[in-house]
Every structure is written in structure tokens, then in C-alpha cells.
Design a protein around this motif. Structure first.
Motif, mmCIF file in Angstrom:
data_model
loop_
_atom_site.group_PDB
_atom_site.id
_atom_site.type_symbol
_atom_site.label_atom_id
_atom_site.label_comp_id
_atom_site.label_asym_id
_atom_site.label_seq_id
_atom_site.Cartn_x
_atom_site.Cartn_y
_atom_site.Cartn_z
ATOM 1 N N ASP A 1 0.818 -1.218 0.000
ATOM 2 C CA ASP A 1 0.000 0.000 0.000
ATOM 3 C C ASP A 1 0.850 1.265 0.000
ATOM 4 O O ASP A 1 0.441 2.291 -0.546
ATOM 5 C CB ASP A 1 -0.943 0.017 1.207
ATOM 6 N N ASP A 2 2.054 1.207 0.598
ATOM 7 C CA ASP A 2 2.922 2.392 0.603
ATOM 8 C C ASP A 2 3.815 2.462 -0.646
ATOM 9 O O ASP A 2 4.782 3.208 -0.691
ATOM 10 C CB ASP A 2 3.759 2.458 1.880
ATOM 11 N N LYS A 3 3.478 1.651 -1.662
ATOM 12 C CA LYS A 3 4.157 1.624 -2.970
ATOM 13 C C LYS A 3 5.561 1.008 -2.929
ATOM 14 O O LYS A 3 6.330 1.153 -3.863
ATOM 15 C CB LYS A 3 4.234 3.028 -3.602
ATOM 16 N N SER A 4 5.897 0.312 -1.840
ATOM 17 C CA SER A 4 7.167 -0.411 -1.791
ATOM 18 C C SER A 4 7.073 -1.622 -2.706
ATOM 19 O O SER A 4 6.027 -2.271 -2.771
ATOM 20 C CB SER A 4 7.466 -0.891 -0.367
ATOM 21 N N ASP A 5 8.166 -1.917 -3.398
ATOM 22 C CA ASP A 5 8.174 -3.104 -4.255
ATOM 23 C C ASP A 5 8.830 -4.262 -3.521
ATOM 24 O O ASP A 5 9.846 -4.093 -2.857
ATOM 25 C CB ASP A 5 8.889 -2.827 -5.582
ATOM 26 N N ILE A 6 8.197 -5.416 -3.615
ATOM 27 C CA ILE A 6 8.699 -6.630 -2.999
ATOM 28 C C ILE A 6 8.925 -7.647 -4.108
ATOM 29 O O ILE A 6 8.019 -7.901 -4.905
ATOM 30 C CB ILE A 6 7.709 -7.234 -1.981
ATOM 31 N N ASP A 7 10.120 -8.212 -4.164
ATOM 32 C CA ASP A 7 10.443 -9.272 -5.115
ATOM 33 C C ASP A 7 10.655 -10.571 -4.358
ATOM 34 O O ASP A 7 11.385 -10.603 -3.363
ATOM 35 C CB ASP A 7 11.720 -8.954 -5.904
ATOM 36 N N VAL A 8 10.012 -11.626 -4.826
ATOM 37 C CA VAL A 8 10.236 -12.973 -4.304
ATOM 38 C C VAL A 8 10.991 -13.704 -5.410
ATOM 39 O O VAL A 8 10.474 -13.863 -6.516
ATOM 40 C CB VAL A 8 8.920 -13.691 -3.953
ATOM 41 N N ILE A 9 12.222 -14.103 -5.112
ATOM 42 C CA ILE A 9 13.150 -14.586 -6.132
ATOM 43 C C ILE A 9 13.418 -16.074 -5.935
ATOM 44 O O ILE A 9 13.815 -16.508 -4.849
ATOM 45 C CB ILE A 9 14.474 -13.802 -6.053
#
Length: 158
Positions: free
Chosen positions: A34-42
Motif C-alpha cells: 500500500d505504501d508503494k514499496s516493491d517486494i520481489d520474491v526470487i
């Protein structure tokens, strides 16, 4: 303090995610909080033979694996779990591994310091609790091995 209802609701509403295969053996799922942080699951494949490989999974917020202590952790974990479930359903890896690092200050203590132990920290305990709940449902059994710097988790298909 989060009450049980808020916690359950967070786990029932993972973020929407997208999947892309960068190249063979390297798959990345991405979602935005919601705070526009990007999360990558690699997911990275370590091919042992033509028939056998081990996949390693990690996740990063804004390019870092460090815990931020910022809110929304339960919804982020719910999404990471949903991503892992999607990945194992589609790829069906025989083995999946990941690690939970201990805080650096703990690993660098003198070997006789009583605070330097192999005991699990809070992140490691959370990962273990989540595995106890979800590994079997996904068709895996898991093991955990702790040392002074991290706990390594290994999921093996039943």
C-alpha cells in the motif's frame, strides 16, 4: 497491538502479484504494498543433474533482505506464502531452501559470550511457525538447521 481478527484478515488478503521468468532457473514474482514499496520474491534453481535440482527462495523489499520493522508485515508474509504456493503448484520443485539470518551483532560476538547462541531469533521463529502451518499443506516436509549466523530451512517434497 494487532488483534486476532486483524491478523487473520491480513493473512486472507495477500497483495496481487505478477510473475516473470528472467531466464531458465530464475523466476521473480513482484508485488507492491500500500505504501508503494516493491517486494520481489526470487526463485533460483541450482541444477544438480538433469533430473534433480534445488531451488532457493528469497525476498527483498526495495532490493534489501533486511527486516525494516515497518508495518504491514503480516500482509507481506501472506503474499510471500501465496507466491510460494503458486510457485510450487506450477514448478513442483523437489527441494526448496531459504535462510533466516541472525542479526549481525549476534554473529560477531566473542565465542564465549552467552548472547552468542544457536538459538533462533524472532524472524527464524516466525519462519518456523509458518512452515509448521503451510509446508504439509503444500506437500512438503521441512527441516531447520541453526548455527551462529543463520537458520537454514529445507523443504522436501513428500
Amino acid at each position: 497491538m494487532i488483534d486476532f481478527f486483524e491478523l487473520r484478515e491480513s493473512f486472507n488478503q495477500p497483495y496481487k502479484f505478477t510473475k516473470r521468468t528472467l531466464y531458465k532457473g530464475n523466476v521473480v514474482y513482484r508485488f507492491f504494498t500500500d505504501d508503494k514499496s516493491d517486494i520481489d520474491v526470487i526463485f533460483k534453481e541450482n541444477e544438480i543433474s538433469e533430473d534433480e535440482s534445488v531451488w532457493t527462495v528469497s525476498f527483498e523489499k526495495g532490493g534489501s533482505t533486511k527486516a525494516t520493522g515497518e508495518g504491514d508485515a503480516m500482509r507481506i508474509f501472506a503474499t510471500v506464502i501465496a507466491v510460494i504456493q503458486d510457485f510450487v503448484k506450477k514448478v513442483k520443485p523437489q527441494e526448496l531452501t531459504f535462510s533466516a539470518e541472525k542479526p549481525a551483532w549476534r554473529a560477531h560476538l566473542h565465542h564465549k559470550d552467552p548472547k552468542r547462541t544457536k538459538d533462533m531469533g524472532s524472524r527464524e521463529k516466525l519462519y518456523k511457525k509458518l512452515l509448521q502451518r503451510y509446508a504439509g499443506r503444500m506437500g512438503y516436509k521441512y527441516t531447520a538447521h541453526s548455527d551462529y549466523s543463520a537458520t537454514d530451512f529445507v523443504l522436501v517434497r513428500k
